[in-house]
Design a protein around this motif. Structure first.
Motif, PDB file in Angstrom:
ATOM      1  N   LEU A 194      79.762  46.057  22.905  1.00 55.18           N
ATOM      2  CA  LEU A 194      79.992  47.428  23.283  1.00 55.18           C
ATOM      3  C   LEU A 194      80.823  47.725  21.964  1.00 55.18           C
ATOM      4  O   LEU A 194      80.500  49.074  21.330  1.00 55.18           O
ATOM      5  N   ASN A 195      81.528  46.676  21.459  1.00 54.00           N
ATOM      6  CA  ASN A 195      82.117  47.155  20.060  1.00 54.00           C
ATOM      7  C   ASN A 195      80.922  47.622  19.045  1.00 54.00           C
ATOM      8  O   ASN A 195      81.392  48.587  18.126  1.00 54.00           O
ATOM      9  N   GLY A 210      68.539  57.271  21.263  1.00 54.62           N
ATOM     10  CA  GLY A 210      67.753  56.203  22.490  1.00 54.62           C
ATOM     11  C   GLY A 210      68.251  55.037  22.254  1.00 54.62           C
ATOM     12  O   GLY A 210      68.467  54.614  21.141  1.00 54.62           O
ATOM     13  N   VAL A 211      67.831  54.052  23.518  1.00 48.07           N
ATOM     14  CA  VAL A 211      67.987  52.985  23.429  1.00 48.07           C
ATOM     15  C   VAL A 211      66.804  52.177  22.284  1.00 48.07           C
ATOM     16  O   VAL A 211      67.385  51.040  21.959  1.00 48.07           O
ATOM     17  N   SER A 212      65.846  52.563  22.171  1.00 49.70           N
ATOM     18  CA  SER A 212      64.878  52.118  21.338  1.00 49.70           C
ATOM     19  C   SER A 212      65.359  51.744  19.893  1.00 49.70           C
ATOM     20  O   SER A 212      65.231  50.828  19.303  1.00 49.70           O
ATOM     21  N   SER A 226      72.320  47.081  28.294  1.00 46.24           N
ATOM     22  CA  SER A 226      72.553  47.880  29.695  1.00 46.24           C
ATOM     23  C   SER A 226      73.999  47.755  30.112  1.00 46.24           C
ATOM     24  O   SER A 226      74.656  48.748  30.111  1.00 46.24           O
ATOM     25  N   HIS A 227      74.367  46.556  30.046  1.00 47.11           N
ATOM     26  CA  HIS A 227      75.837  46.328  30.521  1.00 47.11           C
ATOM     27  C   HIS A 227      76.640  47.006  29.713  1.00 47.11           C
ATOM     28  O   HIS A 227      77.590  47.644  30.142  1.00 47.11           O
ATOM     29  N   SER A 228      76.481  46.737  28.448  1.00 51.30           N
ATOM     30  CA  SER A 228      77.798  47.317  27.591  1.00 51.30           C
ATOM     31  C   SER A 228      77.555  48.826  27.438  1.00 51.30           C
ATOM     32  O   SER A 228      78.460  49.449  27.335  1.00 51.30           O
ATOM     33  N   ARG A 246      69.488  57.908  26.939  1.00 53.80           N
ATOM     34  CA  ARG A 246      69.950  58.215  25.261  1.00 53.80           C
ATOM     35  C   ARG A 246      71.616  58.486  25.588  1.00 53.80           C
ATOM     36  O   ARG A 246      71.985  58.930  26.881  1.00 53.80           O
ATOM     37  N   TYR A 247      72.129  58.101  24.527  1.00 52.10           N
ATOM     38  CA  TYR A 247      73.729  58.024  24.770  1.00 52.10           C
ATOM     39  C   TYR A 247      74.248  58.789  23.488  1.00 52.10           C
ATOM     40  O   TYR A 247      73.900  58.634  22.380  1.00 52.10           O
TER      41      TYR A 247
END
Length: 554
Positions: A194-195, A210-212, A226-228, A246-247
């Motif tokens: 996550l960091n 996007g995750v890609s 996914s968890h982070s 997307r984040y």
């Protein structure tokens, strides 16, 4: 194709519904401004402003979910910090307004026409200058409502003002919203991934990512992230778009992170990120790859191009070059040319440059010059690219083959058809050797050689090449794939040029009857059938021309 009667909804944010000071009154003001149309303008418009982006955007989101049922055409959300053109193209395809194989400029034209005549709500989020959205504002008086978020008032938009907040109250509001979970930041040592995510997002663009792209740059598989990502969302350090994986980092968290973790003196980290980021974009830079995904992440490419300025001329060159692809495919050749020329000036400062990258720059300058009608300049650049690639990549490298074909196509534009044939025959023989005959690229080369003979007036010589191309495309892609349809057209067209009108009509009629009217080749086939019908009635008439082949942009 579907039309605007079916509502389309692409708002990336979920409803918040936690309230802010004066929210109800602000929502009523927006509604009033949009519905009363006090000004004699082409669209109903409202603008609202606040220092600090989240308030403006969230108020727009609240309005959308409160009043979405009032808009039969749906709600169109456009982020102004990204290419508006590509967002409209993606919306048009997702909504089913256009055929998926239509060329980007045609898709854009249809999308704008649909919006001009719809009863939807359009939101332009994060407008800095009115000029950025002016070309896309609907002009029909009975058209859609337009809601704009901006830092300051824009001409033609009556502002609905949110009370200004300085940084300290804004941060306090964030702390309250997250219920003190922002204090968990020191515990990120227990969440190293996550960091890493937060570090990457903090120094990337402000848009959703996007995750890609994240997985490629952080070298992690999606399940690992996914968890982070979920942890970041639960802590309200991240926001997740409602329309996919997307984040986005909260703007205030982003600012605080940058202050706490400056990018200076982190040369190795920046070098690694720029290399991996560039690899991801380079793999998606062609229309046949995933150009919409490319464009969706363009703000991150631009941001890291800025970071690269203080680190590496070669990284800056590569990331600048890659930014030239979206405008090129939209027909904004001047903008694309400026970016590639800038990249070339950067690579010329490098003592031992990446020659493959330099060849790509020359090739793209050739393609852009050709698209702008300067074929003398174009051939010079393409020959420079080919010289580098033959020496450093070899004759059988895909990039070299593409350059051989580009040189041939440019000679055709210059009217030197014998030279054109020579280069396209070279490309065909190499592709047959490298890929075999049953390959789409080889089929394209067969068709190109057939075109060369057509341009020389040697239609009988060209016919076998067109037929071979059609046979391969049918086998690999199916009967009505756009490439197959183009190859079939070339066969029938060559029959027409050979004045085998009856045979051409017998081949054309059943094929056209099986083709959907929204097929990208339909109009061209229809025009050819009209010609053949005239020919049967009154004899010779002017044969419709073929489409010109487009040069590839590597």
């Amino acid at each position: 194709m579907e039309d605007m009667k079916k509502p389309f909804f692409n708002v990336p944010y979920p409803v918040k519904s936690e309230g802010m000071v004066g929210q109800e009154e602000l929502l009523q003001k927006i509604r009033q401004q949009l519905t009363e149309n006090k000004r004699a303008a082409v669209v109903h418009a409202a603008d609202y402003q606040e220092l600090g982006g989240p308030g403006r955007t969230w108020l727009a989101v609240e309005y959308v979910y409160r009043y979405r049922d009032e808009y039969p055409g749906g709600v169109i959300w456009i982020s102004v910090d990204r290419s508006i053109e590509f967002q409209l193209i993606r919306i048009a395809k997702q909504a089913g307004w256009v055929h998926p194989e239509m060329e980007h400029p045609d898709v854009l034209k249809d999308a704008r026409q649909n919006l001009n005549n719809s009863d939807c709500l359009i939101i332009y989020d994060n407008v800095v200058k009115l000029a950025a959205i002016e070309p896309f504002l609907p002009w029909v008086k009975t058209g859609p409502h337009v809601l704009v978020t901006a830092r300051e008032a824009l001409k033609g938009f009556t502002p609905v003002e949110i009370p200004l907040l300085d940084d300290e109250p804004s941060l306090q509001r964030l702390l309250n919203e997250t219920q003190g979970k922002i204090d968990a930041l020191p515990d990120l040592q227990k969440e190293p991934l996550l960091n890493d995510v937060l570090d990457f997002l903090a120094w990337s663009g402000v848009s959703f990512m996007g995750v890609s792209l994240m997985t490629a740059v952080l070298v992690k598989k999606e399940p690992e992230l996914s968890h982070s990502l979920s942890k970041g969302v639960s802590l309200r350090l991240l926001q997740k778009a409602v329309d996919g994986e997307r984040y986005q980092m909260h703007p205030l968290i982003r600012k605080a992170w940058r202050d706490k973790n400056p990018i200076k003196e982190r040369n190795q980290w920046v070098d690694t990120i720029c290399q991996r980021l560039g690899d991801w974009f380079e793999q998606r830079r062609k229309p046949t790859d995933d150009l919409p995904a490319f464009e969706a992440e363009i703000t991150h490419l631009q941001e890291w191009g800025t970071h690269a300025k203080d680190q590496s001329s070669e990284h800056e060159c590569r990331l600048t070059w890659l930014q030239a692809y979206p405008p090129y495919y939209l027909g904004n050749h001047q903008e694309s040319l400026k970016l590639v020329q800038s990249a070339l000036s950067l690579i010329e400062k490098v003592q031992e440059p990446d020659l493959e990258l330099k060849a790509n720059l020359y090739n793209d300058l050739g393609s852009i010059s050709g698209a702008m009608g300067d074929h003398d300049e174009s051939i010079t650049y393409h020959l420079k690219a080919l010289e580098i690639q033959r020496e450093h990549l070899g004759e059988e490298h895909p990039d070299t083959i593409n350059s051989i074909e580009n040189v041939g196509t440019t000679y055709s534009a210059l009217g030197e058809h014998e030279e054109t044939l020579k280069y396209h025959l070279q490309a065909l023989e190499i592709r047959k050797k490298v890929f075999g005959e049953r390959h789409p690229d080889t089929a394209g080369s067969f068709d190109s050689v057939g075109d060369c003979y057509d341009n020389l007036g040697e239609y009988s010589e060209g016919m076998p090449y067109h037929q071979q191309a059609l046979e391969i495309q049918r086998e690999l892609l199916g009967e009505y794939h756009p490439d197959t349809a183009a190859a079939f057209f070339n066969v029938v067209y060559t029959m027409v040029k050979l004045r085998r009108f009856s045979e051409a009509g017998e081949r054309l009629t059943p094929y056209l009857e099986g083709m959907s009217s929204d097929h990208p080749e339909y109009e061209r086939y229809l025009n050819l059938r009209k010609f053949l019908n005239k020919e049967r009635i009154k004899g010779s008439s002017r044969i419709p021309s073929k489409k010109k082949k487009k040069k590839k942009k590597k």
